[in-house]
Design a protein around this motif. Structure first.
Motif, PDB file in Angstrom:
ATOM      1  N   TRP A  33      61.772  -7.129 -11.131  1.00 23.22           N
ATOM      2  CA  TRP A  33      60.408  -7.596 -10.355  1.00 23.22           C
ATOM      3  C   TRP A  33      59.428  -5.723 -10.039  1.00 23.22           C
ATOM      4  O   TRP A  33      58.742  -6.572  -9.538  1.00 23.22           O
ATOM      5  CB  TRP A  33      61.225  -7.701  -9.114  1.00 23.22           C
ATOM      6  N   ILE A  34      59.947  -4.931  -9.427  1.00 23.43           N
ATOM      7  CA  ILE A  34      58.551  -3.782  -9.275  1.00 23.43           C
ATOM      8  C   ILE A  34      58.125  -3.266 -10.911  1.00 23.43           C
ATOM      9  O   ILE A  34      56.741  -3.348 -10.031  1.00 23.43           O
ATOM     10  CB  ILE A  34      60.030  -2.845  -8.381  1.00 23.43           C
ATOM     11  N   PHE A  35      59.162  -3.304 -11.229  1.00 22.63           N
ATOM     12  CA  PHE A  35      57.792  -3.413 -12.773  1.00 22.63           C
ATOM     13  C   PHE A  35      56.831  -4.074 -13.132  1.00 22.63           C
ATOM     14  O   PHE A  35      55.999  -4.270 -13.371  1.00 22.63           O
ATOM     15  CB  PHE A  35      59.037  -2.919 -14.074  1.00 22.63           C
ATOM     16  N   ALA A  36      57.699  -5.673 -13.027  1.00 26.49           N
ATOM     17  CA  ALA A  36      56.229  -7.201 -13.660  1.00 26.49           C
ATOM     18  C   ALA A  36      55.598  -6.765 -12.178  1.00 26.49           C
ATOM     19  O   ALA A  36      54.304  -6.569 -12.579  1.00 26.49           O
ATOM     20  CB  ALA A  36      56.670  -7.802 -13.403  1.00 26.49           C
ATOM     21  N   ALA A  37      55.771  -6.499 -11.207  1.00 31.13           N
ATOM     22  CA  ALA A  37      54.689  -6.017 -10.060  1.00 31.13           C
ATOM     23  C   ALA A  37      54.033  -5.283 -10.572  1.00 31.13           C
ATOM     24  O   ALA A  37      52.736  -5.116 -10.226  1.00 31.13           O
ATOM     25  CB  ALA A  37      55.185  -5.781  -8.548  1.00 31.13           C
ATOM     26  N   VAL A  38      54.555  -4.072 -10.553  1.00 29.16           N
ATOM     27  CA  VAL A  38      53.390  -3.182 -10.565  1.00 29.16           C
ATOM     28  C   VAL A  38      52.178  -2.969 -12.176  1.00 29.16           C
ATOM     29  O   VAL A  38      51.580  -2.585 -11.575  1.00 29.16           O
ATOM     30  CB  VAL A  38      54.092  -1.171 -10.896  1.00 29.16           C
ATOM     31  N   TRP A  39      53.397  -3.721 -13.140  1.00 30.91           N
ATOM     32  CA  TRP A  39      52.172  -3.494 -14.359  1.00 30.91           C
ATOM     33  C   TRP A  39      50.874  -4.402 -13.912  1.00 30.91           C
ATOM     34  O   TRP A  39      50.304  -4.406 -14.264  1.00 30.91           O
ATOM     35  CB  TRP A  39      53.349  -4.136 -15.089  1.00 30.91           C
ATOM     36  N   PHE A  40      51.203  -5.766 -13.467  1.00 29.83           N
ATOM     37  CA  PHE A  40      50.880  -6.730 -13.149  1.00 29.83           C
ATOM     38  C   PHE A  40      49.151  -6.191 -12.215  1.00 29.83           C
ATOM     39  O   PHE A  40      48.462  -6.243 -12.544  1.00 29.83           O
ATOM     40  CB  PHE A  40      51.340  -7.889 -11.930  1.00 29.83           C
ATOM     41  N   VAL A  41      49.387  -5.461 -10.781  1.00 25.65           N
ATOM     42  CA  VAL A  41      48.631  -4.940 -10.672  1.00 25.65           C
ATOM     43  C   VAL A  41      47.755  -3.831 -10.692  1.00 25.65           C
ATOM     44  O   VAL A  41      46.803  -3.846 -11.344  1.00 25.65           O
ATOM     45  CB  VAL A  41      49.176  -4.349  -9.061  1.00 25.65           C
ATOM     46  N   ALA A  42      48.118  -2.889 -11.996  1.00 23.77           N
ATOM     47  CA  ALA A  42      47.818  -2.245 -12.908  1.00 23.77           C
ATOM     48  C   ALA A  42      46.955  -2.890 -13.844  1.00 23.77           C
ATOM     49  O   ALA A  42      45.763  -2.184 -13.604  1.00 23.77           O
ATOM     50  CB  ALA A  42      48.737  -1.102 -13.318  1.00 23.77           C
ATOM     51  N   TRP A  43      47.414  -3.615 -15.038  1.00 25.07           N
ATOM     52  CA  TRP A  43      46.950  -4.484 -15.063  1.00 25.07           C
ATOM     53  C   TRP A  43      45.603  -5.477 -14.918  1.00 25.07           C
ATOM     54  O   TRP A  43      44.341  -5.739 -15.449  1.00 25.07           O
ATOM     55  CB  TRP A  43      47.590  -5.119 -15.819  1.00 25.07           C
ATOM     56  N   THR A  44      45.953  -5.861 -13.234  1.00 31.51           N
ATOM     57  CA  THR A  44      44.766  -6.913 -12.869  1.00 31.51           C
ATOM     58  C   THR A  44      43.172  -5.486 -12.790  1.00 31.51           C
ATOM     59  O   THR A  44      42.009  -5.816 -12.720  1.00 31.51           O
ATOM     60  CB  THR A  44      45.073  -6.619 -11.752  1.00 31.51           C
ATOM     61  N   ILE A  45      43.045  -4.190 -12.019  1.00 35.23           N
ATOM     62  CA  ILE A  45      42.447  -2.783 -11.965  1.00 35.23           C
ATOM     63  C   ILE A  45      41.760  -2.654 -12.857  1.00 35.23           C
ATOM     64  O   ILE A  45      40.640  -2.623 -13.456  1.00 35.23           O
ATOM     65  CB  ILE A  45      43.143  -2.445 -11.116  1.00 35.23           C
ATOM     66  N   PHE A  46      42.684  -2.672 -13.879  1.00 29.77           N
ATOM     67  CA  PHE A  46      42.136  -2.527 -15.711  1.00 29.77           C
ATOM     68  C   PHE A  46      40.599  -3.611 -15.810  1.00 29.77           C
ATOM     69  O   PHE A  46      40.054  -3.448 -16.342  1.00 29.77           O
ATOM     70  CB  PHE A  46      43.255  -2.338 -16.572  1.00 29.77           C
ATOM     71  N   ALA A  47      41.646  -4.372 -16.008  1.00 31.31           N
ATOM     72  CA  ALA A  47      41.254  -5.848 -15.816  1.00 31.31           C
ATOM     73  C   ALA A  47      39.574  -6.108 -15.779  1.00 31.31           C
ATOM     74  O   ALA A  47      38.748  -6.539 -16.534  1.00 31.31           O
ATOM     75  CB  ALA A  47      41.860  -6.933 -16.375  1.00 31.31           C
ATOM     76  N   SER A  48      39.704  -6.085 -14.133  1.00 30.46           N
ATOM     77  CA  SER A  48      38.717  -5.768 -13.037  1.00 30.46           C
ATOM     78  C   SER A  48      37.245  -4.736 -13.511  1.00 30.46           C
ATOM     79  O   SER A  48      36.367  -5.086 -13.251  1.00 30.46           O
ATOM     80  CB  SER A  48      39.012  -5.809 -11.595  1.00 30.46           C
ATOM     81  N   TRP A  49      37.626  -3.836 -13.916  1.00 31.27           N
ATOM     82  CA  TRP A  49      36.968  -2.751 -14.051  1.00 31.27           C
ATOM     83  C   TRP A  49      36.441  -2.987 -15.351  1.00 31.27           C
ATOM     84  O   TRP A  49      35.138  -3.011 -15.115  1.00 31.27           O
ATOM     85  CB  TRP A  49      37.811  -1.164 -14.313  1.00 31.27           C
TER      86      TRP A  49
END
Length: 93
Positions: A33-49
């Protein structure tokens, strides 16, 4: 416009993929769950950028088209106008 929206949906999909196996796991809290949440936040920041860069590129292309062609379609008193991008670049110089 729909093309742009579908790109965002397809871009966010890889960020949600780590949550797929977690839906089948019955644990309340785990490292996954921690890995999935961190991955989701990182990917969302990258995709938004990336999406903001894409919007800026489209805006610049539209302003260049206005400076070359669009302003001459306006009444004659507006023919000497300039786009927001051109005004910003002029102020920087």
């Amino acid at each position: 416009m729909r093309d742009s929206a579908s790109r965002v949906e397809l871009t966010l999909l890889p960020g949600m993929l780590p949550f797929l196996p977690l839906a089948l796991i019955d644990h309340q809290f785990s490292r996954a769950w921690i890995f999935a949440a961190v991955w989701f936040v990182a990917w969302t920041i990258f995709a938004s950028w990336r999406y903001l860069r894409y919007l800026k590129e489209i805006s610049i292309k539209g302003d260049r088209h206005f400076d070359r062609v669009g302003k001459y379609d306006l009444p004659p008193e507006y023919a000497d106008s300039e786009s927001a991008t051109a005004a910003r670049q002029r102020r920087k110089r």
